[in-house]
Design an enzyme around this catalytic site. Sequence first.
Site, PDB file in Angstrom:
ATOM      1  N   LYS A 178       0.852  -1.188   0.000  1.00 45.89           N
ATOM      2  CA  LYS A 178       0.000   0.000   0.000  1.00 45.89           C
ATOM      3  C   LYS A 178       0.890   1.241   0.000  1.00 45.89           C
ATOM      4  CE  LYS A 178      -3.492   2.450   2.673  1.00 45.89           C
ATOM      5  NZ  LYS A 178      -4.499   2.363   3.728  1.00 45.89           N
TER       6      LYS A 178
ATOM      7  N   LYS B   3      -2.239  -1.606  -3.788  1.00 47.29           N
ATOM      8  CA  LYS B   3      -3.109  -0.434  -3.716  1.00 47.29           C
ATOM      9  C   LYS B   3      -2.272   0.833  -3.789  1.00 47.29           C
ATOM     10  CE  LYS B   3      -5.981   1.915  -0.406  1.00 47.29           C
ATOM     11  NZ  LYS B   3      -6.211   2.096   0.991  1.00 47.29           N
TER      12      LYS B   3
END
Length: 337
Positions: free
Chosen positions: A208, A261
Amino acid sequence: MNSNKPNQDSQANKRSRPRRLRRSALLRELVAETALRAERLIQPHFCLPHEQGREEISSMPGIARLGREPLLSQVAADLELGLRSVLLFGLAGDGEKSPLGEHSHDDNGAVQRAASALKQEFGDDLMVMTDVCLCAYTDHGHCGVLNEGVIENDPSLPLLAEMAVSHAAAGADVVAPSDMMDGRVAAIRDGLDAGGFVDTSIMSYSVKYASAYYGPFRDAADSAPGQGDRKSYQMDARNSREAEREARLDEIEGADILMVKPALAYLDVIARVRAASDLPLAAYNVSGEFSSVKAAAERGWIDEPAVVRENLMAMTRAGADILITYHAREALQGGWL
Ligand code: PBG
Ligand code: ZN
């Protein structure tokens, strides 16, 4: 210059014509390398801490924060479209934000009650996944415990584990930690196992990045940091070797599903993690990616169904098995896939 080579190539090129397989729609269907399936889509939801209510999010057209009753009707309609998985985010109630974000593991919290209502209503027909992070519940808006300007790693772990256990107890099938503290997958796995939730899966936000594409989400979840940014815990956009390292650690710690992400600005990272691990891989098509498409479509600058299809295809082609996207419902409703 090799005088032979160009000649040989042009001979070969006369026989080999890639366009032959593009001649008709049926042929293109026959040889398509990638397919999009409703079963692989996850629709995120923002859960209000009460029974009623629908609050539109202006930076995310078509997405609203929902009370439990409207959430249940929405999910019932989505199931009819073949949309079987939800990812739940919670909003803190009035006066419920605190330095340690204890309401994140309140059994009567927005996510806990929504998860339990959804499982009660839909049982095995619905996959309930929950985001595990402190930022919507801390008064400073950071994803871990804040101490004199520093986000403290290890003191955050028991809070995250307790939050995951409360979600599992409410009926969540999958918990998804998004905080980016080191060692949180292990802490959550141990907490779940100790609580008797050995079958609750962990979908880890393994890779992330600290991204500017989360802006609209932070409006929606009221989770923006009051001071500073998330760069001391989320990944640096300049790095991709580090993605493999993060993925490997989560795998060792017991993650069942990995995630990259954001998705669109990190397709190379999706491909890299796909090659490095055998675990199922999810891509999170985040709020800013969604809202950018929406804004351009509203102005008539792009063809929304075609662009959404192309974007979801790109994530799949890059190697994602599972797509978390705010476009899911509309894409299925409109037959965009
Ligand atoms: C909470 C969380 C965020 C997102 C998912 N979980 C925001 C953040 O890290 O600031 C972003 C999702 C999106 O933008 O759609 N940690
Ligand atoms: Zn967070």
